[in-house]
Design a protein around this motif. Structure first.
Motif, PDB file in Angstrom:
ATOM      1  N   PHE A   1       0.945  -1.345   0.033  1.00 19.06           N
ATOM      2  CA  PHE A   1       0.088   0.134  -0.011  1.00 19.06           C
ATOM      3  C   PHE A   1       1.044   1.256  -0.132  1.00 19.06           C
ATOM      4  O   PHE A   1       0.602   2.205  -0.570  1.00 19.06           O
ATOM      5  N   LEU A   2       1.823   1.320   0.965  1.00 14.42           N
ATOM      6  CA  LEU A   2       2.602   2.433   0.821  1.00 14.42           C
ATOM      7  C   LEU A   2       3.656   2.617  -0.371  1.00 14.42           C
ATOM      8  O   LEU A   2       3.821   3.699  -0.696  1.00 14.42           O
ATOM      9  N   ARG A   3       4.085   1.414  -0.969  1.00 15.77           N
ATOM     10  CA  ARG A   3       4.858   1.571  -2.049  1.00 15.77           C
ATOM     11  C   ARG A   3       4.175   2.009  -3.293  1.00 15.77           C
ATOM     12  O   ARG A   3       4.616   2.913  -3.999  1.00 15.77           O
ATOM     13  N   ARG A   4       2.637   1.820  -3.333  1.00 11.21           N
ATOM     14  CA  ARG A   4       1.890   2.472  -4.414  1.00 11.21           C
ATOM     15  C   ARG A   4       1.253   3.917  -4.467  1.00 11.21           C
ATOM     16  O   ARG A   4       1.335   4.314  -5.361  1.00 11.21           O
ATOM     17  N   ASN A   5       1.049   4.153  -3.164  1.00 12.21           N
ATOM     18  CA  ASN A   5       0.419   5.334  -2.706  1.00 12.21           C
ATOM     19  C   ASN A   5       0.965   6.499  -2.311  1.00 12.21           C
ATOM     20  O   ASN A   5       0.485   7.664  -2.267  1.00 12.21           O
ATOM     21  N   MET A   6       2.104   6.318  -1.604  1.00 10.79           N
ATOM     22  CA  MET A   6       2.848   7.473  -1.041  1.00 10.79           C
ATOM     23  C   MET A   6       3.786   8.268  -1.971  1.00 10.79           C
ATOM     24  O   MET A   6       4.561   7.731  -2.855  1.00 10.79           O
ATOM     25  N   PRO A   7       3.533   9.577  -2.338  1.00 15.25           N
ATOM     26  CA  PRO A   7       4.290  10.128  -3.204  1.00 15.25           C
ATOM     27  C   PRO A   7       5.851  10.038  -3.352  1.00 15.25           C
ATOM     28  O   PRO A   7       6.253   9.884  -4.403  1.00 15.25           O
ATOM     29  N   THR A   8       6.199  10.036  -2.214  1.00 16.32           N
ATOM     30  CA  THR A   8       7.987   9.911  -2.532  1.00 16.32           C
ATOM     31  C   THR A   8       8.154   8.440  -2.981  1.00 16.32           C
ATOM     32  O   THR A   8       9.267   8.454  -3.677  1.00 16.32           O
TER      33      THR A   8
ATOM     34  N   PRO B   1       3.394  19.973  20.319  1.00 14.59           N
ATOM     35  CA  PRO B   1       2.951  18.674  20.564  1.00 14.59           C
ATOM     36  C   PRO B   1       4.058  17.651  20.094  1.00 14.59           C
ATOM     37  O   PRO B   1       4.913  17.681  19.347  1.00 14.59           O
ATOM     38  N   GLY B   2       3.936  16.765  21.024  1.00 15.55           N
ATOM     39  CA  GLY B   2       4.884  15.545  20.770  1.00 15.55           C
ATOM     40  C   GLY B   2       4.960  14.657  19.550  1.00 15.55           C
ATOM     41  O   GLY B   2       5.586  14.024  19.138  1.00 15.55           O
ATOM     42  N   TRP B   3       3.552  14.657  19.086  1.00 13.46           N
ATOM     43  CA  TRP B   3       3.262  13.970  17.653  1.00 13.46           C
ATOM     44  C   TRP B   3       4.138  14.591  16.551  1.00 13.46           C
ATOM     45  O   TRP B   3       4.170  13.906  15.473  1.00 13.46           O
ATOM     46  N   LEU B   4       4.668  15.849  16.607  1.00 12.30           N
ATOM     47  CA  LEU B   4       5.515  16.231  15.521  1.00 12.30           C
ATOM     48  C   LEU B   4       6.709  15.422  15.399  1.00 12.30           C
ATOM     49  O   LEU B   4       7.511  15.619  14.426  1.00 12.30           O
ATOM     50  N   ASN B   5       6.916  14.729  16.546  1.00  9.27           N
ATOM     51  CA  ASN B   5       8.224  13.804  16.326  1.00  9.27           C
ATOM     52  C   ASN B   5       8.180  12.958  15.261  1.00  9.27           C
ATOM     53  O   ASN B   5       8.997  12.670  14.553  1.00  9.27           O
ATOM     54  N   LEU B   6       6.779  12.381  15.023  1.00 10.05           N
ATOM     55  CA  LEU B   6       6.564  11.418  13.856  1.00 10.05           C
ATOM     56  C   LEU B   6       6.813  12.300  12.441  1.00 10.05           C
ATOM     57  O   LEU B   6       7.482  11.711  11.523  1.00 10.05           O
ATOM     58  N   LEU B   7       6.504  13.587  12.446  1.00 13.15           N
ATOM     59  CA  LEU B   7       6.680  14.413  11.102  1.00 13.15           C
ATOM     60  C   LEU B   7       8.309  14.545  11.191  1.00 13.15           C
ATOM     61  O   LEU B   7       8.682  14.507   9.765  1.00 13.15           O
ATOM     62  N   VAL B   8       9.129  14.758  12.104  1.00 15.79           N
ATOM     63  CA  VAL B   8      10.438  14.753  11.966  1.00 15.79           C
ATOM     64  C   VAL B   8      11.137  13.564  11.610  1.00 15.79           C
ATOM     65  O   VAL B   8      11.857  13.682  10.567  1.00 15.79           O
ATOM     66  N   PHE B   9      10.486  12.458  12.042  1.00 13.85           N
ATOM     67  CA  PHE B   9      11.250  11.206  11.656  1.00 13.85           C
ATOM     68  C   PHE B   9      10.586  10.900   9.960  1.00 13.85           C
ATOM     69  O   PHE B   9      11.584  10.524   9.278  1.00 13.85           O
ATOM     70  N   LEU B  10       9.512  11.170   9.772  1.00 15.95           N
ATOM     71  CA  LEU B  10       9.054  11.022   8.139  1.00 15.95           C
ATOM     72  C   LEU B  10       9.747  11.859   7.291  1.00 15.95           C
ATOM     73  O   LEU B  10      10.203  11.563   6.228  1.00 15.95           O
ATOM     74  N   CYS B  11      10.038  13.256   7.627  1.00 13.90           N
ATOM     75  CA  CYS B  11      10.985  14.326   6.795  1.00 13.90           C
ATOM     76  C   CYS B  11      12.257  13.736   6.780  1.00 13.90           C
ATOM     77  O   CYS B  11      12.743  13.635   5.746  1.00 13.90           O
ATOM     78  N   VAL B  12      12.834  13.181   7.711  1.00 17.25           N
ATOM     79  CA  VAL B  12      14.143  12.855   7.976  1.00 17.25           C
ATOM     80  C   VAL B  12      14.280  11.609   6.792  1.00 17.25           C
ATOM     81  O   VAL B  12      15.381  11.510   6.026  1.00 17.25           O
ATOM     82  N   TRP B  13      13.613  10.650   7.266  1.00 18.85           N
ATOM     83  CA  TRP B  13      13.407   9.538   6.359  1.00 18.85           C
ATOM     84  C   TRP B  13      13.319   9.582   4.765  1.00 18.85           C
ATOM     85  O   TRP B  13      13.928   9.118   3.995  1.00 18.85           O
ATOM     86  N   ASN B  14      12.430  10.594   4.565  1.00 22.60           N
ATOM     87  CA  ASN B  14      12.254  10.877   3.039  1.00 22.60           C
ATOM     88  C   ASN B  14      13.546  11.628   2.421  1.00 22.60           C
ATOM     89  O   ASN B  14      13.880  11.221   1.300  1.00 22.60           O
ATOM     90  N   ALA B  15      14.254  12.522   3.198  1.00 23.26           N
ATOM     91  CA  ALA B  15      15.189  13.284   2.706  1.00 23.26           C
ATOM     92  C   ALA B  15      16.321  12.119   2.531  1.00 23.26           C
ATOM     93  O   ALA B  15      17.388  12.382   1.476  1.00 23.26           O
ATOM     94  N   LEU B  16      16.413  10.972   3.552  1.00 30.57           N
ATOM     95  CA  LEU B  16      17.584  10.027   3.240  1.00 30.57           C
ATOM     96  C   LEU B  16      17.400   9.558   2.174  1.00 30.57           C
ATOM     97  O   LEU B  16      18.341   9.003   1.230  1.00 30.57           O
ATOM     98  N   LYS B  17      16.054   8.995   1.818  1.00 33.26           N
ATOM     99  CA  LYS B  17      15.627   8.191   0.561  1.00 33.26           C
ATOM    100  C   LYS B  17      16.163   8.923  -0.615  1.00 33.26           C
ATOM    101  O   LYS B  17      16.855   8.377  -1.468  1.00 33.26           O
ATOM    102  N   PHE B  18      15.805  10.507  -0.755  1.00 31.18           N
ATOM    103  CA  PHE B  18      16.288  10.966  -1.879  1.00 31.18           C
ATOM    104  C   PHE B  18      17.763  11.167  -2.181  1.00 31.18           C
ATOM    105  O   PHE B  18      18.497  11.422  -3.105  1.00 31.18           O
ATOM    106  N   LEU B  19      18.498  11.469  -0.960  1.00 34.63           N
ATOM    107  CA  LEU B  19      19.914  11.718  -0.834  1.00 34.63           C
ATOM    108  C   LEU B  19      20.727  10.398  -1.403  1.00 34.63           C
ATOM    109  O   LEU B  19      21.697  10.354  -1.966  1.00 34.63           O
ATOM    110  N   VAL B  20      20.081   9.148  -1.035  1.00 39.67           N
ATOM    111  CA  VAL B  20      20.662   7.915  -1.353  1.00 39.67           C
ATOM    112  C   VAL B  20      20.395   7.605  -2.874  1.00 39.67           C
ATOM    113  O   VAL B  20      21.280   7.089  -3.606  1.00 39.67           O
ATOM    114  N   MET B  21      19.179   8.152  -3.611  1.00 37.53           N
ATOM    115  CA  MET B  21      18.719   7.632  -4.719  1.00 37.53           C
ATOM    116  C   MET B  21      19.846   8.616  -5.801  1.00 37.53           C
ATOM    117  O   MET B  21      19.726   8.023  -6.787  1.00 37.53           O
ATOM    118  N   GLY B  22      20.184   9.542  -5.468  1.00 37.82           N
ATOM    119  CA  GLY B  22      21.162  10.254  -6.279  1.00 37.82           C
ATOM    120  C   GLY B  22      22.166   9.455  -6.729  1.00 37.82           C
ATOM    121  O   GLY B  22      22.230   9.374  -8.058  1.00 37.82           O
TER     122      GLY B  22
END
Length: 117
Positions: free
Chosen positions: A15-22, A64-85
């Motif tokens: 599901f995540l592979r097909r539907n998540m924009p990154t 709020p503490g739930w922003l930690n999830l957004l931090v994790f998601l943003c860092v994860w996506n950044a790493l995916k793009f940095l590695v993909m280059g």
């Protein structure tokens, strides 16, 4: 029970592979036509890291503490793009070498094209 967890994990991944924009964008970059866009796609890591930094500062100032999830998601996506280059650059070189070898195999030894009827 283990089978249920396995199936749930596999379905979540698909599901995540097909539907998540990154993930969709990274799948497009992995195609033959998209390999040339791997290095420019690395620039997308910048806004993700900026968003992670903004969320981190919001958390530090009492957000709020739930922003930690957004931090994790943003860092994860950044790493995916940095590695993909670099990965896309290696894949592009490998594809071009294979194409050159295939073209060389199809060309006769004297360098002139043969006419076949």
């Amino acid at each position: 029970m283990l089978h249920l967890l396995w199936v749930l994990s596999a379905r979540t991944r698909y599901f995540l592979r097909r539907n998540m924009p990154t993930n969709v964008l990274l799948d497009l970059i992995r195609t033959r036509r998209g390999l040339k866009w791997g290095l420019p796609a690395m620039l997308l890591a910048g806004p993700y890291l900026l968003a992670a930094s903004a969320c981190t500062s919001l958390i530090a100032h009492g957000g709020p503490g739930w922003l930690n999830l957004l931090v994790f998601l943003c860092v994860w996506n950044a790493l995916k793009f940095l590695v993909m280059g670099p990965v896309s650059l290696i894949l592009l070189i490998r594809v071009r070498v294979r194409e050159a070898l295939a073209a060389r195999r199809n060309t006769p030894a004297n360098g002139k094209a043969e006419l076949t009827s």
